[in-house]
Design a protein around this motif. Structure first.
Motif, PDB file in Angstrom:
ATOM      1  N   ARG A 148      39.328  32.525  33.051  1.00 39.99           N
ATOM      2  CA  ARG A 148      39.537  32.960  34.692  1.00 39.99           C
ATOM      3  C   ARG A 148      38.187  33.181  35.384  1.00 39.99           C
ATOM      4  O   ARG A 148      37.254  33.701  34.731  1.00 39.99           O
ATOM      5  CB  ARG A 148      40.338  34.300  34.581  1.00 39.99           C
ATOM      6  N   ILE A 149      38.313  32.506  36.516  1.00 44.47           N
ATOM      7  CA  ILE A 149      36.919  32.911  37.412  1.00 44.47           C
ATOM      8  C   ILE A 149      37.438  33.554  38.814  1.00 44.47           C
ATOM      9  O   ILE A 149      38.107  33.147  39.664  1.00 44.47           O
ATOM     10  CB  ILE A 149      36.430  31.683  37.553  1.00 44.47           C
ATOM     11  N   TRP A 150      37.057  34.843  38.849  1.00 47.79           N
ATOM     12  CA  TRP A 150      37.590  35.538  39.893  1.00 47.79           C
ATOM     13  C   TRP A 150      39.118  35.620  40.135  1.00 47.79           C
ATOM     14  O   TRP A 150      39.805  35.972  39.242  1.00 47.79           O
ATOM     15  CB  TRP A 150      36.893  34.910  41.458  1.00 47.79           C
TER      16      TRP A 150
ATOM     17  N   THR B  93      38.525  39.606  38.767  1.00 47.07           N
ATOM     18  CA  THR B  93      37.389  39.204  38.195  1.00 47.07           C
ATOM     19  C   THR B  93      37.758  38.302  37.226  1.00 47.07           C
ATOM     20  O   THR B  93      39.033  38.068  36.938  1.00 47.07           O
ATOM     21  CB  THR B  93      36.545  40.261  38.022  1.00 47.07           C
ATOM     22  N   GLY B  94      36.889  37.754  36.555  1.00 46.44           N
ATOM     23  CA  GLY B  94      37.023  36.665  35.699  1.00 46.44           C
ATOM     24  C   GLY B  94      37.259  37.108  34.205  1.00 46.44           C
ATOM     25  O   GLY B  94      37.182  38.455  33.754  1.00 46.44           O
TER      26      GLY B  94
ATOM     27  N   SER C 243      42.785  30.862  37.788  1.00 44.24           N
ATOM     28  CA  SER C 243      42.777  30.745  36.140  1.00 44.24           C
ATOM     29  C   SER C 243      43.021  29.334  35.705  1.00 44.24           C
ATOM     30  O   SER C 243      43.687  28.898  36.542  1.00 44.24           O
ATOM     31  CB  SER C 243      43.582  31.736  35.690  1.00 44.24           C
TER      32      SER C 243
END
Length: 408
Positions: free
Chosen positions: A271-273, A234-235, A276
Motif C-alpha cells: 500500500r502506498i498512501w 498511509t502505506g 494498494s
C-alpha cells in the motif's frame, strides 16, 4: 640593545595586567610600549589581552577579566579579535547578566526575525585558548544545558523581563534540534509576550516564531494523544489468509454442479498512501460438469483462482478500514479442464484489533486485523463440447473471512 627592549616591553605588558590596572592604563601602557618599539605588534598585544582574560576567568578574577574585556572592546576598530557571541559568554561568566543577555537575545533575533537585518561592524574571530575555553560546555547543547544556564540567572537580581527573555531564547535554540522542546519554548515565549507586549522580541515571538513552531507542534500533539492517527491513509505491507464460501452464477450453472471443498485463500498487499496493489490465490470450489462421466473425475479437484487487484482506501480509522478494489485474474475449473479470464471487483472491510505504538512519527508499526472480503469474479470460458456458442459466463461470488498482519 634591541633584545633588551623586546624583553622590557613583554615584561611591562604582563605586569600591567597582573597589577589590575584601569581600562585607560591598560590601553595607554600597551600603546606607549608599542610606540617605544615597533617590535611588539597590536596583534601580539591583543593576543596577550585574550590570554590574560582566559586566566582571569579560570581563576575567578572578575575585575581583571572586566578590564581585559573593556580593552578588547575599545580596540575593536583596531582589529581586536572579539566576536559578539564571545562577548555574551564573557559577560555571563563575570556576572554581568543584563549586558550578556542583551547581546545573546540580539543574536538570536537575527535568526528568528526574518525582517531584522542590523548593520554589524566586521569582527575578527580567532581560534585560541580563550575561544576554546568559552565554548567548553556548549558542544552538545541540550535542554539540560539550557536549564543550567538559566538557573544561573534565575535567582539573580536582574529584571524579571530579562530572565523571561533569556529562557525563551535559550529554548528557541534547541527547539529545531529537539522537537520535544517545542512545548517548553511555546510556553516560555507566550509567557514573555504576555507580560511584555511592547517589546520587539514579543512581536517576533507572537507573529513569527510561535506560529511556525505550532505548525509542526500540532502533529506532535496529535501523536501524543493518538500515536496511530498520523498513519491513517498511509502505506505499508500486509498479508492475509482466509477461509471462505461462495457460489457460481451465469451460464455455467446450467451445465455444471458446484459444491464447496476445503476453501483457502491468501493475498499480499503493498500500500502506498491510499492506493494498494494486491495479489491473491484461492481454491476450494468444485465445479463438476453434468455431461461428463463422473467416474472419470472421481477425485473432485478443487478449482483455482489467481488475480491482481488495485485497491483504494475509502475510509481509514483506528479500528476500521474500507477498501474497494478491482482488477483482473483467471479461474481454472480443474474437473472440466477449462479456464476463464476474470474481471475482478469487490471490497475489503478490515477490523484492526491491535496495533503496536510506533516509537516516533513515521516509524513502522505492526498491526493485526480481521478482514471480511466480498469478491466477484466475472469470467467467460469456451467449451465446444457443450454447444456451438463459444463464450459462456461463469461468475464466482466469494465471501471470505481472514486474519492479517501488516507493517503499517
Amino acid at each position: 640593545m634591541k633584545k633588551f627592549l623586546i624583553l622590557f616591553v613583554a615584561l611591562w605588558t604582563e605586569l600591567a595586567f597582573a597589577q589590575e590596572p584601569s581600562e585607560d592604563s591598560v590601553e595607554s601602557t600597551a600603546s606607549e610600549s608599542a610606540v617605544a618599539t615597533n617590535s611588539v605588534s597590536k596583534k601580539e598585544l591583543f593576543s596577550r589581552a585574550r590570554d590574560a582574560l582566559k586566566t582571569s576567568l579560570e581563576t575567578g578574577n572578575k575585575d581583571r577579566a572586566s578590564q581585559a574585556l573593556a580593552y578588547l572592546q575599545k580596540n575593536l576598530s583596531e582589529g581586536a579579535p572579539l566576536i559578539r557571541f564571545e562577548e555574551y559568554l564573557i559577560n555571563m561568566e563575570i556576572g554581568d547578566y543584563e549586558n550578556g543577555i542583551a547581546i545573546y537575545a540580539d543574536l538570536r533575533r537575527e535568526v528568528l526575525d526574518r525582517d531584522y537585518k542590523p548593520k554589524r561592524d566586521l569582527r575578527i574571530q580567532v581560534e585560541d585558548p580563550l575561544a576554546v575555553y568559552l565554548r567548553r560546555d556548549l558542544s552538545n547543547f541540550s535542554r539540560v544545558k539550557a536549564d543550567s544556564l538559566y538557573a544561573r540567572v534565575e535567582n539573580s537580581d536582574i529584571k524579571v523581563e530579562t530572565k523571561k527573555l533569556y529562557k525563551a531564547m535559550l529554548y528557541s535554540e534547541i527547539v529545531f534540534q529537539d522537537t520535544s522542546m517545542a512545548e517548553a519554548f511555546v510556553r516560555a515565549a507566550k509567557d514573555y509576550a504576555m507580560y511584555h507586549p511592547t517589546s520587539p522580541y514579543a512581536d517576533v515571538f507572537t507573529k513569527q516564531t510561535i506560529p511556525y513552531v505550532e505548525s509542526f507542534l500540532k502533529p506532535l500533539r496529535e501523536f501524543r494523544d493518538d500515536p496511530l492517527a498520523h498513519k491513517y491513509y498511509t502505506g505499508g505491507l500486509g498479508a492475509h489468509v482466509y477461509t471462505w464460501t461462495g457460489f457460481m452464477t451465469g451460464d455455467v450453472a446450467d451445465v455444471a454442479d458446484v459444491e464447496m471443498g476445503t476453501p483457502f485463500m491468501a493475498d499480499v498487499t503493498m500500500r502506498i498512501w491510499r492506493i494498494s496493489l494486491n495479489a491473491f490465490l484461492a481454491w476450494g470450489m468444485i465445479t463438476k460438469p453434468q455431461y461428463y462421466n463422473v467416474d472419470t473425475y472421481w477425485d473432485e479437484s478443487e478449482d483455482e483462482s489467481v488475480g491482481f487487484t488495485l485497491g483504494f482506501t475509502a475510509l481509514d480509522s483506528r479500528y476500521l478500514r474500507i477498501e474497494p478494489f478491482l482488477g483482473f485474474g483467471a479461474s481454472y475449473f480443474m474437473d472440466a479442464e477449462l479456464a476463464s479470464d476474470d474481471f475482478v471487483l469487490g471490497c475489503n472491510a478490515d477490523f484492526r484489533f491491535w496495533a503496536a505504538k510506533p516509537v516516533r512519527m513515521g516509524a513502522l508499526s505492526v498491526a493485526l486485523d480481521l478482514r471480511l472480503k466480498y469478491m466477484l469474479q466475472l469470467g467467460t470460458f469456451s467449451d465446444y463440447n457443450l454447444t456451438d456458442e463459444s463464450d459462456w459466463s461463469a461468475n464466482r461470488h466469494t465471501f471470505a473471512i481472514g486474519l492479517g498482519v501488516e507493517l503499517w
